[in-house]
Design an enzyme around this catalytic site. Sequence first.
Site, PDB file in Angstrom:
ATOM      1  N   SER A  35       0.834  -1.194   0.000  1.00  0.00           N
ATOM      2  CA  SER A  35       0.000   0.000   0.000  1.00  0.00           C
ATOM      3  C   SER A  35       0.872   1.248   0.000  1.00  0.00           C
ATOM      4  O   SER A  35       2.010   1.216   0.484  1.00  0.00           O
ATOM      5  CB  SER A  35      -0.859  -0.027   1.272  1.00  0.00           C
ATOM      6  OG  SER A  35      -1.432   1.223   1.498  1.00  0.00           O
ATOM      7  N   TYR A  81      -1.813  -1.144  10.434  1.00  0.00           N
ATOM      8  CA  TYR A  81      -1.933  -1.415   8.988  1.00  0.00           C
ATOM      9  C   TYR A  81      -0.697  -0.881   8.254  1.00  0.00           C
ATOM     10  O   TYR A  81      -0.045  -1.605   7.501  1.00  0.00           O
ATOM     11  CB  TYR A  81      -3.212  -0.745   8.465  1.00  0.00           C
ATOM     12  CG  TYR A  81      -3.451  -0.956   6.983  1.00  0.00           C
ATOM     13  CD1 TYR A  81      -4.040  -2.129   6.517  1.00  0.00           C
ATOM     14  CD2 TYR A  81      -3.104   0.021   6.045  1.00  0.00           C
ATOM     15  CE1 TYR A  81      -4.272  -2.327   5.155  1.00  0.00           C
ATOM     16  CE2 TYR A  81      -3.331  -0.168   4.685  1.00  0.00           C
ATOM     17  CZ  TYR A  81      -3.917  -1.341   4.251  1.00  0.00           C
ATOM     18  OH  TYR A  81      -4.139  -1.534   2.900  1.00  0.00           O
TER      19      TYR A  81
HETATM   20  N1  LIG Z   1      -9.004  -1.172  -0.953  1.00  0.00           N
HETATM   21  C1  LIG Z   1      -7.956  -0.367  -1.014  1.00  0.00           C
HETATM   22  O1  LIG Z   1      -8.090   0.858  -1.214  1.00  0.00           O
HETATM   23  C2  LIG Z   1      -6.592  -0.917  -0.837  1.00  0.00           C
HETATM   24  C3  LIG Z   1      -6.373  -2.242  -0.476  1.00  0.00           C
HETATM   25  N2  LIG Z   1      -5.075  -2.701  -0.357  1.00  0.00           N
HETATM   26  C4  LIG Z   1      -4.821  -4.089  -0.016  1.00  0.00           C
HETATM   27  O2  LIG Z   1      -5.486  -4.925  -0.925  1.00  0.00           O
HETATM   28  C5  LIG Z   1      -5.670  -6.212  -0.346  1.00  0.00           C
HETATM   29  C6  LIG Z   1      -7.079  -6.668  -0.595  1.00  0.00           C
HETATM   30  O3  LIG Z   1      -7.950  -5.836   0.160  1.00  0.00           O
HETATM   31  P1  LIG Z   1      -9.361  -5.320  -0.371  1.00  0.00           P
HETATM   32  O4  LIG Z   1      -9.810  -6.146  -1.513  1.00  0.00           O
HETATM   33  O5  LIG Z   1      -9.286  -3.878  -0.516  1.00  0.00           O
HETATM   34  O6  LIG Z   1     -10.223  -5.584   0.926  1.00  0.00           O
HETATM   35  P2  LIG Z   1     -11.400  -6.617   1.213  1.00  0.00           P
HETATM   36  O7  LIG Z   1     -11.676  -6.476   2.670  1.00  0.00           O
HETATM   37  O8  LIG Z   1     -12.493  -6.420   0.261  1.00  0.00           O
HETATM   38  O9  LIG Z   1     -10.732  -8.022   0.908  1.00  0.00           O
HETATM   39  C7  LIG Z   1      -9.795  -8.588   1.775  1.00  0.00           C
HETATM   40  C8  LIG Z   1      -9.401  -9.928   1.226  1.00  0.00           C
HETATM   41  O10 LIG Z   1      -8.475 -10.515   2.139  1.00  0.00           O
HETATM   42  C9  LIG Z   1      -8.982 -11.771   2.521  1.00  0.00           C
HETATM   43  N3  LIG Z   1      -8.665 -12.036   3.923  1.00  0.00           N
HETATM   44  C10 LIG Z   1      -8.821 -11.209   4.980  1.00  0.00           C
HETATM   45  N4  LIG Z   1      -8.441 -11.813   6.117  1.00  0.00           N
HETATM   46  C11 LIG Z   1      -8.023 -13.057   5.762  1.00  0.00           C
HETATM   47  C12 LIG Z   1      -7.524 -14.167   6.482  1.00  0.00           C
HETATM   48  N5  LIG Z   1      -7.347 -14.131   7.794  1.00  0.00           N
HETATM   49  N6  LIG Z   1      -7.198 -15.286   5.786  1.00  0.00           N
HETATM   50  C13 LIG Z   1      -7.376 -15.351   4.451  1.00  0.00           C
HETATM   51  N7  LIG Z   1      -7.855 -14.335   3.706  1.00  0.00           N
HETATM   52  C14 LIG Z   1      -8.176 -13.198   4.364  1.00  0.00           C
HETATM   53  C15 LIG Z   1     -10.487 -11.724   2.324  1.00  0.00           C
HETATM   54  O11 LIG Z   1     -10.956 -13.039   2.150  1.00  0.00           O
HETATM   55  P3  LIG Z   1     -12.533 -13.367   2.342  1.00  0.00           P
HETATM   56  O12 LIG Z   1     -13.193 -12.734   1.191  1.00  0.00           O
HETATM   57  O13 LIG Z   1     -12.571 -14.853   2.313  1.00  0.00           O
HETATM   58  O14 LIG Z   1     -12.921 -12.775   3.638  1.00  0.00           O
HETATM   59  C16 LIG Z   1     -10.581 -10.882   1.066  1.00  0.00           C
HETATM   60  O15 LIG Z   1     -10.353 -11.675  -0.066  1.00  0.00           O
HETATM   61  C17 LIG Z   1      -5.311  -6.054   1.130  1.00  0.00           C
HETATM   62  O16 LIG Z   1      -4.018  -6.560   1.354  1.00  0.00           O
HETATM   63  C18 LIG Z   1      -5.330  -4.538   1.342  1.00  0.00           C
HETATM   64  O17 LIG Z   1      -4.500  -4.144   2.384  1.00  0.00           O
HETATM   65  C19 LIG Z   1      -4.001  -1.896  -0.574  1.00  0.00           C
HETATM   66  C20 LIG Z   1      -4.176  -0.602  -0.914  1.00  0.00           C
HETATM   67  C21 LIG Z   1      -5.473  -0.011  -1.064  1.00  0.00           C
HETATM   68  C1  LIG Z   2     -12.253  11.638  -0.848  1.00  0.00           C
HETATM   69  C2  LIG Z   2     -12.818  12.391   0.304  1.00  0.00           C
HETATM   70  C3  LIG Z   2     -13.397  13.711   0.006  1.00  0.00           C
HETATM   71  C4  LIG Z   2     -12.813  11.948   1.568  1.00  0.00           C
HETATM   72  C5  LIG Z   2     -12.224  10.649   2.013  1.00  0.00           C
HETATM   73  C6  LIG Z   2     -11.167  10.885   3.058  1.00  0.00           C
HETATM   74  C7  LIG Z   2     -10.461   9.605   3.523  1.00  0.00           C
HETATM   75  C8  LIG Z   2     -11.473   8.643   4.115  1.00  0.00           C
HETATM   76  C9  LIG Z   2      -9.637   8.953   2.380  1.00  0.00           C
HETATM   77  C10 LIG Z   2      -8.642   9.934   1.768  1.00  0.00           C
HETATM   78  C11 LIG Z   2      -7.445   9.116   1.316  1.00  0.00           C
HETATM   79  C12 LIG Z   2      -7.900   7.684   1.491  1.00  0.00           C
HETATM   80  C13 LIG Z   2      -6.937   6.556   1.466  1.00  0.00           C
HETATM   81  C14 LIG Z   2      -7.203   5.385   2.157  1.00  0.00           C
HETATM   82  C15 LIG Z   2      -8.427   5.251   2.995  1.00  0.00           C
HETATM   83  C16 LIG Z   2      -9.446   6.391   2.836  1.00  0.00           C
HETATM   84  C17 LIG Z   2      -8.756   7.736   2.750  1.00  0.00           C
HETATM   85  C18 LIG Z   2      -7.958   7.990   4.025  1.00  0.00           C
HETATM   86  C19 LIG Z   2      -6.212   4.243   2.199  1.00  0.00           C
HETATM   87  C20 LIG Z   2      -5.365   4.425   3.448  1.00  0.00           C
HETATM   88  C21 LIG Z   2      -6.923   2.874   2.246  1.00  0.00           C
HETATM   89  C22 LIG Z   2      -5.975   1.715   2.318  1.00  0.00           C
HETATM   90  C23 LIG Z   2      -4.709   1.861   1.573  1.00  0.00           C
HETATM   91  O1  LIG Z   2      -3.990   0.886   1.546  1.00  0.00           O
HETATM   92  C24 LIG Z   2      -4.272   3.143   1.015  1.00  0.00           C
HETATM   93  C25 LIG Z   2      -3.577   2.978  -0.326  1.00  0.00           C
HETATM   94  C26 LIG Z   2      -5.347   4.222   0.933  1.00  0.00           C
HETATM   95  C27 LIG Z   2      -4.733   5.600   0.696  1.00  0.00           C
HETATM   96  C28 LIG Z   2      -5.764   6.685   0.545  1.00  0.00           C
END
Ligand SMILES: NC(=O)C1=CN([C@@H]2O[C@H](COP(=O)(O)OP(=O)(O)OC[C@H]3O[C@@H](n4cnc5c(N)ncnc54)[C@H](OP(=O)(O)O)[C@@H]3O)[C@@H](O)[C@H]2O)C=CC1
Ligand SMILES: CC(C)=CCC[C@@H](C)[C@H]1CC[C@H]2C3=C(CC[C@]12C)[C@@]1(C)CCC(=O)[C@@H](C)[C@@H]1CC3
Length: 291
Positions: free
Chosen positions: A134, A156
Site C-alpha cells: 500500500s 496497517y
Molecule cells: N481497498 C484499497 O483501497 C486498498 C487495499 N489494499 C490491499 O489490498 C488487499 C485486498 O484488500 P481489499 O480487496 O481492498 O479488501 P477486502 O476487505 O475487500 O478483501 C480482503 C481480502 O483478504 C482476505 N482475507 C482477509 N483476512 C483473511 C484471512 N485471515 N485469511 C485469508 N484471507 C483473508 C479476504 O478473504 P474473504 O473474502 O474470504 O474474507 C478478502 O479476499 C489487502 O491486502 C489490502 O491491504 C491496498 C491498498 C489499497
Molecule cells: C475523498 C474524500 C473527500 C474523503 C475521504 C477521506 C479519507 C477517508 C480517504 C482519503 C485518502 C484515502 C486513502 C485510504 C483510505 C481512505 C482515505 C484515508 C487508504 C489508506 C486505504 C488503504 C490503503 O492501503 C491506502 C492505499 C489508501 C490511501 C488513501
Amino acid sequence: MQRAEAARQALLTSHPESEVAVLKLDVGSIRSVLHAAQEVKLRYNRLDYLYLNAGIMPNPQLDIKAFFKGLFSSNVISMFATGEGILTQKDKTTSDGLQEVFVTNLFGHYLLVRELEPLLCQPEKTSQVIWTSSSNAHRSAFSLEDLQHLRGTEPYSSSKYASDLLSVALNRKHNQQGMYSSVICPGLVMTNLTYGILPSFFWTLIMPIMWLIRVFTNTFTLTPYNGAEALFWLFMQKPESLDALVKYHSLTSGLGNNYTQPHKMDIDEDMSEALYKKLQDLEDEVRQRLN
Ligand SMILES: NC(=O)C1=CN([C@@H]2O[C@H](COP(=O)(O)OP(=O)(O)OC[C@H]3O[C@@H](n4cnc5c(N)ncnc54)[C@H](OP(=O)(O)O)[C@@H]3O)[C@@H](O)[C@H]2O)C=CC1
Ligand SMILES: CC(C)=CCC[C@@H](C)[C@H]1CC[C@H]2C3=C(CC[C@]12C)[C@@]1(C)CCC(=O)[C@@H](C)[C@@H]1CC3
C-alpha cells in the site's frame, strides 16, 4: 468457502478451458497456514506465481480534525494518495498470541512463503511472489523493536511497510534460486476494506469529488479492475528485469486510463535483513509452541 466457490464458477464461465481449484486458508492462523501449505505441496509440484493479497484494516478511525487540517495544507495531494496521518486502527490478539494485523497482513504470508519455498525455488525456472502492499506503508509507523505494532495506532501502515522490507529480503535470499518477489499498490479501491472506513452510500455520494481528486493524484483507481493493473503488468514482465527496491503502483488518469508506475521505496537493506532475522526467530518460536 461459498464465495470462493462462486468465484471459481465465475472464472470457469469466463475461461471454460481453465482449471480452478479452491483451498481454505486463514492467514491469521498459524495452524491453518501450515495445513493449507501441506495441501498445496500434496497437490502441486511447482508454483509459478504466488499472490499474497489477503489483508485487513480492522476498526479504522478517520481523524476528522487532521483531515481538515491536511485539506488546507501543502500536503493535501499526498494525504489523499497515502492517507498518512489521518487513519488509525484498533488491533487485537489472536488465539496464537499474535497481533491480528501483523499476522494477517505479514506473518501468515511469510510462513506460507517459507513452507512453499520448495515449490517456488526450482532449478532452471523462475517464480514470482507478489505482495499487495500500500502507499500507506510508512517507515515512521514501523519499528524493529515493536514488530507487531503493540504500542502504536497504525498497525496497517506498519504491516505494509514490513511487507515491503520482507520482499526486499526475499529477493536477496532467493533470486539465485529463481524466486523473485515484488510489491504493488492497487491505489484507493472501493472494497469491503474502504467500506469499513466510511459507509458505501457515503462513498457513492462523494464519487464526483473522487473523480475530481483522481485528476490530481491518479491514485484513486476506485474499481478492483483498475486496481489490478499493476498485477497484470507484473505478470507480463520477466521477473529478472524487475527492481527489488521499487513498488509498482496501479494508477488511473483523470480520463480513466490505467497504467503502472514504479516508485522507489523508502527502504534500508540492513533493516530488511534485520526484519527477516526477527521473523525467523518468531517462526522458530511458533513452531516450537505447536509441537
Ligand atoms: N481497498 C484499497 O483501497 C486498498 C487495499 N489494499 C490491499 O489490498 C488487499 C485486498 O484488500 P481489499 O480487496 O481492498 O479488501 P477486502 O476487505 O475487500 O478483501 C480482503 C481480502 O483478504 C482476505 N482475507 C482477509 N483476512 C483473511 C484471512 N485471515 N485469511 C485469508 N484471507 C483473508 C479476504 O478473504 P474473504 O473474502 O474470504 O474474507 C478478502 O479476499 C489487502 O491486502 C489490502 O491491504 C491496498 C491498498 C489499497
Ligand atoms: C475523498 C474524500 C473527500 C474523503 C475521504 C477521506 C479519507 C477517508 C480517504 C482519503 C485518502 C484515502 C486513502 C485510504 C483510505 C481512505 C482515505 C484515508 C487508504 C489508506 C486505504 C488503504 C490503503 O492501503 C491506502 C492505499 C489508501 C490511501 C488513501
